[in-house]
Write a protein that holds these residues in place. Structure first.
Motif, PDB file in Angstrom:
ATOM      1  N   VAL A 141       0.848  -1.187   0.000  1.00  0.00           N
ATOM      2  CA  VAL A 141       0.000   0.000   0.000  1.00  0.00           C
ATOM      3  C   VAL A 141       0.892   1.248   0.000  1.00  0.00           C
ATOM      4  CG1 VAL A 141      -1.676   1.341   1.339  1.00  0.00           C
ATOM      5  CG2 VAL A 141      -1.901  -1.150   1.173  1.00  0.00           C
ATOM      6  N   PRO A 142       0.703   2.146  -0.956  1.00  0.00           N
ATOM      7  CA  PRO A 142       1.482   3.392  -0.959  1.00  0.00           C
ATOM      8  C   PRO A 142       1.145   4.249   0.253  1.00  0.00           C
ATOM      9  CG  PRO A 142       0.374   3.031  -3.081  1.00  0.00           C
ATOM     10  CD  PRO A 142      -0.222   2.066  -2.100  1.00  0.00           C
ATOM     11  N   VAL A 143       2.186   4.751   0.905  1.00  0.00           N
ATOM     12  CA  VAL A 143       2.027   5.681   2.024  1.00  0.00           C
ATOM     13  C   VAL A 143       3.048   6.792   1.842  1.00  0.00           C
ATOM     14  CG1 VAL A 143       1.166   3.939   3.642  1.00  0.00           C
ATOM     15  CG2 VAL A 143       3.619   4.341   3.464  1.00  0.00           C
ATOM     16  N   GLU A 144       2.925   7.816   2.642  1.00  0.00           N
ATOM     17  CA  GLU A 144       3.880   8.921   2.531  1.00  0.00           C
ATOM     18  C   GLU A 144       5.299   8.417   2.803  1.00  0.00           C
ATOM     19  OE1 GLU A 144       4.708  13.391   4.380  1.00  0.00           O
ATOM     20  OE2 GLU A 144       2.958  12.234   5.040  1.00  0.00           O
ATOM     21  N   GLY A 145       6.166   8.571   1.844  1.00  0.00           N
ATOM     22  CA  GLY A 145       7.552   8.170   2.018  1.00  0.00           C
ATOM     23  C   GLY A 145       7.849   6.715   1.719  1.00  0.00           C
ATOM     24  N   GLY A 146       6.892   5.989   1.157  1.00  0.00           N
ATOM     25  CA  GLY A 146       7.195   4.591   0.841  1.00  0.00           C
ATOM     26  C   GLY A 146       5.972   3.726   0.660  1.00  0.00           C
ATOM     27  N   GLU A 147       6.081   2.470   1.056  1.00  0.00           N
ATOM     28  CA  GLU A 147       5.010   1.491   0.987  1.00  0.00           C
ATOM     29  C   GLU A 147       4.994   0.677   2.270  1.00  0.00           C
ATOM     30  OE1 GLU A 147       4.653   0.203  -3.703  1.00  0.00           O
ATOM     31  OE2 GLU A 147       6.136  -0.819  -2.457  1.00  0.00           O
ATOM     32  N   ILE A 148       3.838   0.124   2.588  1.00  0.00           N
ATOM     33  CA  ILE A 148       3.735  -0.801   3.713  1.00  0.00           C
ATOM     34  C   ILE A 148       3.055  -2.083   3.230  1.00  0.00           C
ATOM     35  CG2 ILE A 148       3.661   0.995   5.482  1.00  0.00           C
ATOM     36  CD1 ILE A 148       0.583   0.479   5.644  1.00  0.00           C
ATOM     37  N   PRO A 149       3.372  -3.210   3.878  1.00  0.00           N
ATOM     38  CA  PRO A 149       2.693  -4.448   3.508  1.00  0.00           C
ATOM     39  C   PRO A 149       1.346  -4.574   4.185  1.00  0.00           C
ATOM     40  CG  PRO A 149       4.293  -4.886   5.224  1.00  0.00           C
ATOM     41  CD  PRO A 149       4.418  -3.420   4.894  1.00  0.00           C
ATOM     42  N   VAL A 150       0.392  -5.159   3.483  1.00  0.00           N
ATOM     43  CA  VAL A 150      -0.854  -5.594   4.105  1.00  0.00           C
ATOM     44  C   VAL A 150      -1.086  -7.037   3.680  1.00  0.00           C
ATOM     45  CG1 VAL A 150      -1.873  -3.286   4.179  1.00  0.00           C
ATOM     46  CG2 VAL A 150      -2.376  -4.795   2.242  1.00  0.00           C
ATOM     47  N   ARG A 151      -1.630  -7.808   4.574  1.00  0.00           N
ATOM     48  CA  ARG A 151      -1.992  -9.198   4.277  1.00  0.00           C
ATOM     49  C   ARG A 151      -3.503  -9.316   4.371  1.00  0.00           C
ATOM     50  NH1 ARG A 151       1.746 -13.534   6.674  1.00  0.00           N
ATOM     51  NH2 ARG A 151       2.834 -12.830   4.803  1.00  0.00           N
ATOM     52  N   VAL A 152      -4.112  -9.808   3.312  1.00  0.00           N
ATOM     53  CA  VAL A 152      -5.564  -9.887   3.218  1.00  0.00           C
ATOM     54  C   VAL A 152      -6.001 -11.342   3.272  1.00  0.00           C
ATOM     55  CG1 VAL A 152      -7.596  -9.229   1.882  1.00  0.00           C
ATOM     56  CG2 VAL A 152      -5.524  -7.823   1.765  1.00  0.00           C
ATOM     57  N   VAL A 153      -6.940 -11.643   4.163  1.00  0.00           N
ATOM     58  CA  VAL A 153      -7.521 -12.972   4.269  1.00  0.00           C
ATOM     59  C   VAL A 153      -8.959 -12.889   3.781  1.00  0.00           C
ATOM     60  CG1 VAL A 153      -7.935 -14.966   5.737  1.00  0.00           C
ATOM     61  CG2 VAL A 153      -6.092 -13.372   6.310  1.00  0.00           C
ATOM     62  N   ILE A 154      -9.295 -13.736   2.796  1.00  0.00           N
ATOM     63  CA  ILE A 154     -10.605 -13.697   2.157  1.00  0.00           C
ATOM     64  C   ILE A 154     -11.252 -15.068   2.273  1.00  0.00           C
ATOM     65  CG2 ILE A 154     -11.858 -13.247   0.008  1.00  0.00           C
ATOM     66  CD1 ILE A 154      -9.396 -11.575  -0.876  1.00  0.00           C
TER      67      ILE A 154
END
Length: 335
Positions: free
Chosen positions: A64-77
């Motif tokens: 996920v784009p955030v200010e100054g970089g990216e962060i990981p997200v893990r999605v469970v469906i």
């Protein structure tokens, strides 16, 4: 709150094996390494036997784009067998004093929760303090909530079936603040949050206690030497998070109004320094006509369910987590 302070009989022998004080001289990077190599594998070990079959859900990792970089997200469906099915959307922020943990911390728990609730869950890997002090982790989490809402259709989710933010401890703090932010943000006008799960949340720093509430905010002093989390460890985390005590985005109980917030499920522990601020925040929301559900665990400290998953109150805590989310999803706002 004397009725909450008597130690639970099952907790007493476990407490005797634990160090009561926190080493405030340890570097956060060292503590994070210990957390990831010791605590998180233990949590995985506790939850792994309860995992549903792999065929019952799928896992996707995104950036996920955030200010100054990216962060990981893990999605469970969930996998219900219907490729066109859509599910409620839950965005989860892990605990760890704003400085510890990552998306692996609650991974197995969230897989179980996704299956049991039949909900899409987005697990946020926000950047931790002190390398990323306030409000970076909060802003990261808010960006992830917006990303989840914007991409709901790609995640087999429908916010009309429920849109909840939740987390434990620091994650509960983020969730409470995000609920306030979202209420004031036009982005959410056509996709409002429908619930907040606030598990042992930090809602009011002790340095910023309003005079009118000081008489009912006794747990910081009463539980200053508690096991697992005590006053010294909280000061340690506050120091590294670097948030102003009187900023409502640190202490959401200080927002001038709590009107219009989504329903909230609270979990509060009797021997937790954060106990009374959690109880106060629940009351403030209730007085502002926000529907609330409150579950209290007398005689056990913050995060006791991690230290003692075998005791009866830990089972209750887990069951209340599931039933609390079901309560949030059962409201008239969710269809």
């Amino acid at each position: 709150m004397a009725e909450y302070a008597t130690p639970d009989p099952e907790w007493v022998p476990i407490a005797a094996t634990l160090p009561p004080q926190f080493d405030r001289n340890i570097e956060p990077a060292v503590l994070q390494e210990e957390w990831i190599t010791v605590t998180q594998p233990f949590l995985a070990q506790v939850n792994k036997p309860l995992l549903p079959d792999d065929s019952k859900y799928r896992v996707e990792d995104h950036q996920v784009p955030v200010e100054g970089g990216e962060i990981p997200v893990r999605v469970v469906i969930p996998n219900s067998g219907d490729a066109a099915a859509t599910y409620p959307l839950i965005v989860w922020m892990h605990g760890g004093g704003w400085a510890l943990g990552d998306i692996h911390q609650d991974d197995f728990l969230l897989r179980i929760l996704s299956f049991e609730l039949q909900a899409t869950i987005v697990n946020v890997g926000y950047r931790p303090a002190p390398q990323y002090p306030f409000p970076t982790g909060l802003n990261d989490s808010y960006a992830a909530v917006k990303w989840a809402a914007s991409n709901a259709d790609k995640l087999s989710a429908s916010v009309s079936k429920g849109f909840i933010v939740g987390g434990q401890s620091a994650g509960g703090n983020f969730s409470a603040v995000i609920a306030h932010r979202a209420h004031a943000d036009p982005f959410f006008q056509d996709k409002p949050l429908t619930g907040q799960h606030l598990s042992v949340p930090a809602t009011l720093r002790y340095e910023a206690y309003p005079e009118k509430y000081k008489s009912e905010l006794r747990s910081w002093e009463d539980n200053k030497d508690a096991h697992v989390l005590n006053a010294e460890s909280m000061r340690y985390f506050f120091k590294h998070y670097q948030a102003p005590a009187d900023d409502p985005e640190m202490s959401p109980a200080l927002y001038p109004s709590h009107a219009g917030l989504p329903p909230a499920h609270f979990q509060v522990c009797g021997l937790d320094p954060l106990r009374d601020e959690g109880l106060l925040y629940e009351r403030l929301l209730r007085e502002a006509d926000t529907p609330t559900r409150l579950d209290v665990y007398p005689g056990v400290p913050h995060a006791f369910q991690i230290a003692a998953p075998q005791i009866a109150l830990a089972s209750k805590f887990r069951n209340d987590t599931f039933s609390g989310f079901r309560w949030l999803l059962a409201g008239d706002h969710c269809v």
